[in-house]
Write a protein that holds these residues in place. Structure first.
Motif, PDB file in Angstrom:
ATOM      1  N   GLU A  56       0.845  -1.186   0.000  1.00 34.44           N
ATOM      2  CA  GLU A  56       0.000   0.000   0.000  1.00 34.44           C
ATOM      3  C   GLU A  56       0.881   1.237   0.000  1.00 34.44           C
ATOM      4  O   GLU A  56       1.815   1.335   0.788  1.00 34.44           O
ATOM      5  CB  GLU A  56      -0.904  -0.001   1.234  1.00 34.44           C
ATOM      6  N   GLY A  60      -2.881   5.421   0.020  1.00 37.03           N
ATOM      7  CA  GLY A  60      -3.900   4.414   0.307  1.00 37.03           C
ATOM      8  C   GLY A  60      -4.211   3.462  -0.828  1.00 37.03           C
ATOM      9  O   GLY A  60      -5.107   2.636  -0.707  1.00 37.03           O
ATOM     10  N   LYS A  61      -3.450   3.523  -1.911  1.00 43.10           N
ATOM     11  CA  LYS A  61      -3.701   2.629  -3.046  1.00 43.10           C
ATOM     12  C   LYS A  61      -2.867   1.356  -2.900  1.00 43.10           C
ATOM     13  O   LYS A  61      -1.697   1.410  -2.513  1.00 43.10           O
ATOM     14  CB  LYS A  61      -3.353   3.323  -4.355  1.00 43.10           C
ATOM     15  N   TRP A  62      -3.487   0.232  -3.237  1.00 44.27           N
ATOM     16  CA  TRP A  62      -2.795  -1.057  -3.188  1.00 44.27           C
ATOM     17  C   TRP A  62      -2.246  -1.397  -4.562  1.00 44.27           C
ATOM     18  O   TRP A  62      -2.859  -1.111  -5.583  1.00 44.27           O
ATOM     19  CB  TRP A  62      -3.752  -2.160  -2.724  1.00 44.27           C
TER      20      TRP A  62
END
Length: 79
Positions: A56, A60-62
């Motif tokens: 991550e 907040g992006k995976w």
């Protein structure tokens, strides 16, 4: 490419190697610490398995990536 330096130092009534700010276990002799540092430095160069990784980012992006296990650091031992 990342470089990891293993440095032989006096530590806790004996000798150790230090890499990236972390001490190894303590060895009774300088030669024993040097041999251990050379082994550790050699092991760092061995390619690993190809694996999938997930992480991550700060926003907040995976993310998913395939790591081929070939991006090994350059190593050296300083006595």
């Amino acid at each position: 490419m990342t470089k990891v330096v293993y440095k032989i130092v006096r530590h806790e009534n004996g000798w150790a190697y230090k890499a990236r700010g972390t001490f190894s276990e303590t060895f009774p002799t300088h030669d024993a610490a040097l041999a251990a540092a050379r082994r550790a430095a050699g092991e760092q160069k061995v390619p690993g398995e190809t694996v999938g990784i997930q992480y991550e980012t700060a926003d907040g992006k995976w993310h998913e990536e395939l790591d081929p296990g070939t991006d090994r650091p350059q190593t050296s031992v300083e006595d």
